[in-house]
Design a protein around this motif. Structure first.
Motif, mmCIF file in Angstrom:
data_model
loop_
_atom_site.group_PDB
_atom_site.id
_atom_site.type_symbol
_atom_site.label_atom_id
_atom_site.label_comp_id
_atom_site.label_asym_id
_atom_site.label_seq_id
_atom_site.Cartn_x
_atom_site.Cartn_y
_atom_site.Cartn_z
ATOM 1 N N SER A 1 56.591 7.930 -59.929
ATOM 2 C CA SER A 1 57.106 6.842 -59.380
ATOM 3 C C SER A 1 56.295 5.798 -58.613
ATOM 4 O O SER A 1 56.660 4.391 -58.649
ATOM 5 N N ILE A 2 55.125 6.281 -58.351
ATOM 6 C CA ILE A 2 54.180 5.305 -57.654
ATOM 7 C C ILE A 2 53.570 4.390 -58.744
ATOM 8 O O ILE A 2 53.469 3.243 -58.514
ATOM 9 N N ALA A 3 53.319 5.016 -59.904
ATOM 10 C CA ALA A 3 52.657 4.289 -60.898
ATOM 11 C C ALA A 3 53.957 3.293 -61.395
ATOM 12 O O ALA A 3 53.393 2.003 -61.802
ATOM 13 N N ALA A 4 55.023 3.602 -61.551
ATOM 14 C CA ALA A 4 56.075 2.827 -61.980
ATOM 15 C C ALA A 4 56.369 1.568 -61.370
ATOM 16 O O ALA A 4 56.460 0.427 -61.554
ATOM 17 N N ALA A 5 56.354 1.938 -59.639
ATOM 18 C CA ALA A 5 56.248 0.725 -58.822
ATOM 19 C C ALA A 5 55.253 -0.081 -58.886
ATOM 20 O O ALA A 5 55.106 -1.554 -58.895
ATOM 21 N N SER A 6 53.768 0.332 -59.291
ATOM 22 C CA SER A 6 52.775 -0.388 -59.212
ATOM 23 C C SER A 6 52.825 -1.433 -60.765
ATOM 24 O O SER A 6 52.327 -2.581 -60.740
ATOM 25 N N VAL A 7 53.453 -0.728 -61.733
ATOM 26 C CA VAL A 7 53.571 -1.696 -63.085
ATOM 27 C C VAL A 7 54.585 -2.817 -62.735
ATOM 28 O O VAL A 7 54.567 -3.877 -62.943
ATOM 29 N N LEU A 8 55.778 -2.569 -61.910
ATOM 30 C CA LEU A 8 56.810 -3.426 -61.522
ATOM 31 C C LEU A 8 56.049 -4.677 -60.785
ATOM 32 O O LEU A 8 56.459 -5.739 -60.811
ATOM 33 N N ALA A 9 55.555 -4.158 -59.629
ATOM 34 C CA ALA A 9 54.660 -5.058 -58.895
ATOM 35 C C ALA A 9 54.015 -5.841 -59.498
ATOM 36 O O ALA A 9 53.754 -7.034 -59.378
ATOM 37 N N LYS A 10 52.713 -5.415 -60.479
ATOM 38 C CA LYS A 10 52.160 -6.141 -61.074
ATOM 39 C C LYS A 10 52.709 -7.255 -62.141
ATOM 40 O O LYS A 10 52.331 -8.319 -62.112
ATOM 41 N N THR A 11 53.550 -6.669 -62.805
ATOM 42 C CA THR A 11 54.173 -7.647 -63.724
ATOM 43 C C THR A 11 54.909 -8.741 -63.326
ATOM 44 O O THR A 11 54.874 -9.839 -63.712
ATOM 45 N N TYR A 12 55.781 -8.516 -62.190
ATOM 46 C CA TYR A 12 56.675 -9.244 -61.482
ATOM 47 C C TYR A 12 55.635 -10.574 -60.796
ATOM 48 O O TYR A 12 56.012 -11.693 -60.696
ATOM 49 N N ARG A 13 54.415 -9.960 -60.345
ATOM 50 C CA ARG A 13 53.560 -10.970 -59.742
ATOM 51 C C ARG A 13 52.910 -11.984 -60.574
ATOM 52 O O ARG A 13 52.765 -12.920 -60.467
ATOM 53 N N ASP A 14 52.489 -11.090 -61.905
ATOM 54 C CA ASP A 14 52.072 -12.056 -62.808
ATOM 55 C C ASP A 14 53.022 -13.054 -63.287
ATOM 56 O O ASP A 14 52.598 -14.279 -63.551
ATOM 57 N N GLU A 15 54.199 -12.583 -63.552
ATOM 58 C CA GLU A 15 55.280 -13.639 -63.655
ATOM 59 C C GLU A 15 55.427 -14.866 -62.826
ATOM 60 O O GLU A 15 55.535 -15.936 -63.163
ATOM 61 N N TYR A 16 55.412 -14.419 -61.519
ATOM 62 C CA TYR A 16 55.039 -15.450 -60.445
ATOM 63 C C TYR A 16 54.186 -16.410 -60.801
ATOM 64 O O TYR A 16 54.109 -17.624 -60.495
ATOM 65 N N MET A 17 52.859 -15.768 -60.970
ATOM 66 C CA MET A 17 51.566 -16.785 -60.769
ATOM 67 C C MET A 17 51.896 -17.489 -62.229
ATOM 68 O O MET A 17 51.269 -18.538 -62.145
ATOM 69 N N ASN A 18 52.244 -17.134 -63.437
ATOM 70 C CA ASN A 18 52.352 -17.832 -64.620
ATOM 71 C C ASN A 18 53.344 -19.027 -64.398
ATOM 72 O O ASN A 18 52.900 -20.102 -64.808
ATOM 73 N N LYS A 19 54.256 -18.685 -63.435
ATOM 74 C CA LYS A 19 55.246 -19.935 -63.347
ATOM 75 C C LYS A 19 54.904 -21.129 -62.334
ATOM 76 O O LYS A 19 54.523 -22.301 -62.830
ATOM 77 N N ILE A 20 54.058 -20.629 -61.219
ATOM 78 C CA ILE A 20 53.160 -21.695 -60.299
ATOM 79 C C ILE A 20 51.986 -22.237 -61.125
ATOM 80 O O ILE A 20 51.416 -23.291 -60.874
ATOM 81 N N HIS A 21 51.314 -21.617 -62.077
ATOM 82 C CA HIS A 21 50.320 -22.119 -63.009
ATOM 83 C C HIS A 21 50.771 -23.434 -63.440
ATOM 84 O O HIS A 21 49.976 -24.510 -63.392
ATOM 85 N N GLU A 22 51.965 -23.565 -63.793
ATOM 86 C CA GLU A 22 52.603 -24.920 -64.490
ATOM 87 C C GLU A 22 52.411 -25.847 -63.563
ATOM 88 O O GLU A 22 52.441 -27.102 -63.638
ATOM 89 N N GLU A 23 52.746 -25.539 -61.964
ATOM 90 C CA GLU A 23 52.567 -26.735 -61.191
ATOM 91 C C GLU A 23 51.274 -27.125 -60.854
ATOM 92 O O GLU A 23 50.907 -28.435 -60.373
#
Length: 219
Positions: free
Chosen positions: A152-174
């Motif tokens: 469960s902690i590993a799964a939480a780490s994957v979700l946190a990392k992928t959602y954060r990467d998605e956020y950073m990819n979005k603001i990269h465009e700005e």
């Protein structure tokens, strides 16, 4: 193979965060309850997985989870309450967003999840008395390197990392000059050189040392 539970209780939630050491962007936390039948031989601490594998695991985790939640804490809140408190608050908020109240919580690291509840911050979510009492009432255990020990902690780490990467990819465009799509806001040489050249943005954490101290010689 990672262990399924620490407490042996059915509704055990795992929680973790990503982006604590970055110079820009949010710290992102996730909480998740997995079914006791969940099994995945590839799942591990997100730092041990490639970006491709993390992206492959995310829909599997989301589809099979009993419930999960993800929270971004933005730089202005990080600057106000500090990154350690922000990381913990993000995990606390994620637990509160779950569709079910966990019977037990395991958290990556060495700090209890219900530490520092109800910080008097002026930005971000303000916890109600009821939310504070709820978080206090749930038994929890901090586990050092828990993201490489429990599913469960590993799964939480994957979700946190992928959602954060998605956020950073979005603001990269700005602000493409910082190349956040690649460095995700971490203190790489490229990122720091861009800060030196272009200055800071609303996404930078101003309480962090964004540039190394320069050596000054007395001549």
């Amino acid at each position: 193979m990672l262990a399924s539970t620490f407490s042996q209780l059915i509704l055990e939630a795992g929680t973790d965060e990503a982006g604590r050491g970055c110079l820009a962007g949010p710290v992102t936390a996730a909480a998740i309850i997995l079914p006791q039948t969940f099994n995945n031989s590839i799942l591990n601490d997100s730092k041990q997985l490639s970006e491709k594998v993390r992206e492959q695991l995310r829909p599997i985790i989301e589809e099979q989870a009993v419930t999960f939640a993800v929270t971004h804490l933005l730089p202005n809140e990080i600057d106000e309450i500090n990154i350690l408190n922000a990381s913990m608050k993000g995990m606390q908020e994620s637990v509160l967003k779950l569709n079910l109240v966990p019977e037990f919580i395991i958290v990556d690291g060495n700090r209890a999840l219900n530490a520092k509840l109800g910080l008097k911050n002026t930005t971000g979510k303000q916890f109600t008395t009821e939310e504070i009492e709820l978080l206090k009432s749930i038994p929890n255990q901090s586990i050092i390197k828990g993201d490489s020990k429990y599913l469960s902690i590993a799964a939480a780490s994957v979700l946190a990392k992928t959602y954060r990467d998605e956020y950073m990819n979005k603001i990269h465009e700005e602000f493409p000059m910082y190349n956040w799509k690649k460095n995700k806001g971490y203190p790489t040489k490229e990122h720091r050189e861009a800060i030196r050249k272009y200055g800071t943005t609303k996404y930078h954490r101003m309480s962090f040392r964004l540039l190394p101290e320069q050596l000054v010689l007395d001549l």
